[in-house]
Motif scaffolding. Sequence first.
Motif, PDB file in Angstrom:
ATOM      1  N   UNK A   1      30.786 -29.021  13.324  1.00 47.91           N
ATOM      2  CA  UNK A   1      29.398 -28.579  13.399  1.00 47.91           C
ATOM      3  C   UNK A   1      28.887 -28.175  12.027  1.00 47.91           C
ATOM      4  N   UNK A   2      27.699 -28.652  11.688  1.00 46.63           N
ATOM      5  CA  UNK A   2      26.982 -28.110  10.535  1.00 46.63           C
ATOM      6  C   UNK A   2      25.786 -27.358  11.098  1.00 46.63           C
ATOM      7  N   UNK A   3      25.706 -26.066  10.786  1.00 52.57           N
ATOM      8  CA  UNK A   3      24.680 -25.201  11.376  1.00 52.57           C
ATOM      9  C   UNK A   3      23.669 -24.783  10.322  1.00 52.57           C
ATOM     10  N   UNK A   4      22.370 -24.893  10.633  1.00 57.62           N
ATOM     11  CA  UNK A   4      21.366 -24.440   9.674  1.00 57.62           C
ATOM     12  C   UNK A   4      21.312 -22.914   9.610  1.00 57.62           C
ATOM     13  N   UNK A   5      20.765 -22.392   8.535  1.00 57.06           N
ATOM     14  CA  UNK A   5      20.607 -20.946   8.387  1.00 57.06           C
ATOM     15  C   UNK A   5      19.801 -20.414   9.570  1.00 57.06           C
ATOM     16  N   UNK A   6      20.212 -19.266  10.086  1.00 53.67           N
ATOM     17  CA  UNK A   6      19.470 -18.649  11.167  1.00 53.67           C
ATOM     18  C   UNK A   6      19.874 -19.136  12.551  1.00 53.67           C
ATOM     19  N   UNK A   7      20.750 -20.118  12.628  1.00 52.44           N
ATOM     20  CA  UNK A   7      21.255 -20.583  13.928  1.00 52.44           C
ATOM     21  C   UNK A   7      22.022 -19.425  14.551  1.00 52.44           C
ATOM     22  N   UNK A   8      21.645 -19.035  15.753  1.00 49.40           N
ATOM     23  CA  UNK A   8      22.181 -17.795  16.305  1.00 49.40           C
ATOM     24  C   UNK A   8      23.449 -18.016  17.114  1.00 49.40           C
ATOM     25  N   UNK A   9      24.126 -16.926  17.395  1.00 52.98           N
ATOM     26  CA  UNK A   9      25.325 -16.987  18.219  1.00 52.98           C
ATOM     27  C   UNK A   9      24.979 -17.516  19.611  1.00 52.98           C
ATOM     28  N   UNK A  10      23.811 -17.112  20.109  1.00 54.37           N
ATOM     29  CA  UNK A  10      23.380 -17.580  21.414  1.00 54.37           C
ATOM     30  C   UNK A  10      23.179 -19.106  21.403  1.00 54.37           C
ATOM     31  N   UNK A  11      22.580 -19.580  20.336  1.00 54.40           N
ATOM     32  CA  UNK A  11      22.370 -21.027  20.219  1.00 54.40           C
ATOM     33  C   UNK A  11      23.709 -21.760  20.125  1.00 54.40           C
ATOM     34  N   UNK A  12      24.637 -21.203  19.346  1.00 58.06           N
ATOM     35  CA  UNK A  12      25.964 -21.824  19.240  1.00 58.06           C
ATOM     36  C   UNK A  12      26.651 -21.837  20.601  1.00 58.06           C
ATOM     37  N   UNK A  13      26.450 -20.759  21.354  1.00 60.91           N
ATOM     38  CA  UNK A  13      27.028 -20.702  22.685  1.00 60.91           C
ATOM     39  C   UNK A  13      26.499 -21.817  23.574  1.00 60.91           C
ATOM     40  N   UNK A  14      25.206 -22.022  23.511  1.00 63.23           N
ATOM     41  CA  UNK A  14      24.606 -23.044  24.362  1.00 63.23           C
ATOM     42  C   UNK A  14      25.063 -24.450  23.957  1.00 63.23           C
ATOM     43  N   UNK A  15      25.037 -24.705  22.658  1.00 63.35           N
ATOM     44  CA  UNK A  15      25.482 -26.008  22.137  1.00 63.35           C
ATOM     45  C   UNK A  15      26.922 -26.287  22.556  1.00 63.35           C
TER      46      UNK A  15
END
Lengths: 345, 345
Positions: free
Chosen positions: B104-118
Amino acid sequence: VAKRVRSQKPASFGEREAVTLLARTFARSQRVGAEIDVGIGDDAAVLRARGSQLLVWTSDACVEGVHFDRRWLGLDDIGFRSFQAALSDLAAMGAEPIAALSNLILPAGFSEKELGRLSRGQAAAARSTRCPIVGGNLSRGGELSITTTALGRCTAPLLRSSARLGDELWLVGDVGLARAGLEILRRNLPASSGYRARCVAAWRRPRALIAQGSRLCGKAHAALDVSDGLSGDAARIAEASRVRIVIEEPALLRSFAPELGRAAALLGVSALELALYGGEDYALLATGARAQRPRAAKRIGRVERGRGVGLERLPGEKLHELGAGFDHLTAQSRGGREARARAPR
Amino acid sequence: VAKRVRSQKPASFGEREAVTLLARTFARSQRVGAEIDVGIGDDAAVLRARGSQLLVWTSDACVEGVHFDRRWLGLDDIGFRSFQAALSDLAAMGAEPIAALSNLILPAGFSEKELGRLSRGQAAAARSTRCPIVGGNLSRGGELSITTTALGRCTAPLLRSSARLGDELWLVGDVGLARAGLEILRRNLPASSGYRARCVAAWRRPRALIAQGSRLCGKAHAALDVSDGLSGDAARIAEASRVRIVIEEPALLRSFAPELGRAAALLGVSALELALYGGEDYALLATGARAQRPRAAKRIGRVERGRGVGLERLPGEKLHELGAGFDHLTAQSRGGREARARAPR
């Protein structure tokens, strides 16, 4: 997942939280497979092929603006070092490379000539590690990134979690030189020959210590590759093995390449700081019994009961506690000291 | 390398040139390994493990703004479909999944909640394909991207290059629905139930046809997964196998899911165009002898002497030549027709 997460920009959560989240989310998916010896959390995954063969499998990403900057690296260097960084995880497991996949995301306007240069660097690294590139994926995107996936084999992988009380701490390869090389480039210092060139080459063209990792097999108890500096990587072994690691400063200083002292003097920083917090050297850090230490490994400390990493400046003196490491996702130091020692990259 | 290269922006060179360049550059690196059965150019690489086991190995990248748009996909959908797209390459080789790595490459500000959903979307796809996620890499970058690497095994992989004169052309699974689903979303049409929901689900939650691919083994001669539309993917078999593929329109029309006709009428496009140029269905296209055709495979054409892909509207009529395919790197149509049929994604 998530051995190496680097950023200049603070994010809303840290590497530790992200890895924990992913390990938890993917854990259920792991239940379905019966052939996984090691899942998320070490240098590489270990799979059991039918028969006795263990497969060791790892990925590593290099993203422009995060892991590299074209001011100081040619595209051939970027290709070369991104490949070596992935292979270094195989070395850290004591695995012999089988093959690699190259996944490229190319920004608009990236030319055929540029792709040629990038891929020639990858191919050179593939030859030097005897790890053929057999496929991958090519995609467009907003920024250049190279994700290298490498597959290897071994009989008994070297984990981070197997350090034992009473082990020696071993270093294979040099630490600090790569960071010194980066600083030399940043300050626009001439580096066409001598110790400066050696430092710059250590940063631009690192080598995965495949053969050395292989020779640690059956001798070392635990191992990893030093990608983020001795301090943080020693802390990873300490945490995974639930032990305390003591780095003995006099022994560490004796292990330094002569070029490191000269570069440190030039740069006005201490060689010790470059080694502890420098990173990107891809040396190997291992623990094992004294009688088993291979020739190439230098003793730089010991494994004790406890937690964390201590620096012993003189035998018998009170230990200097090293920080818990550097969190690349939030770019916040947890120890205090790393923030000064580590410039953003 | 480089099965799937998509872009909206014209680049200075095309996919074909890029793959040729990489295959040439990496060819020398391949000489060192003696265990590579299939290198660059098919759906996946094939490695020979010690013993008789063949390993099948593939990667696929999904990049925000190129392969997906968060307006029409939740992060769980993005995780799910990116995983299935990679697994579809294993299906196309007839391989059974062993495990996967998630990069995974994550942009700045990508949240833990978003990572959880992904990652929950990825984990759901991992369970549905019985392919555990055992590791990977996590990195910062300017844009979200997911590179999934999957390892599988099989005894006799289905290549693109093995179609034989006299073979039937087989389709396993549905084509056209995914593209219809995307169009329904783009036009903001309600799609909570019925044929519209089926189309949207086909695009949002595609399924790699693992079991079906496995059942093609020993029966089909050649196979690939339909990621870019029947026309372009048939052309890949034709080129790799040095044959001509004839798609028989009446047979193809009979193979369509009933939902496709209704969606085509709603959208004011032809079902045939959706099928030929739609893509992202991850159906399987194969060739094989009539007597060997499995139950799940529908005959939609034939393999003849010659080159390219022809569409036979009625038996005995002059063939309509289909274009040479769509070059995703330059986003220029080579056939003329695709440019109209394929909206940017």
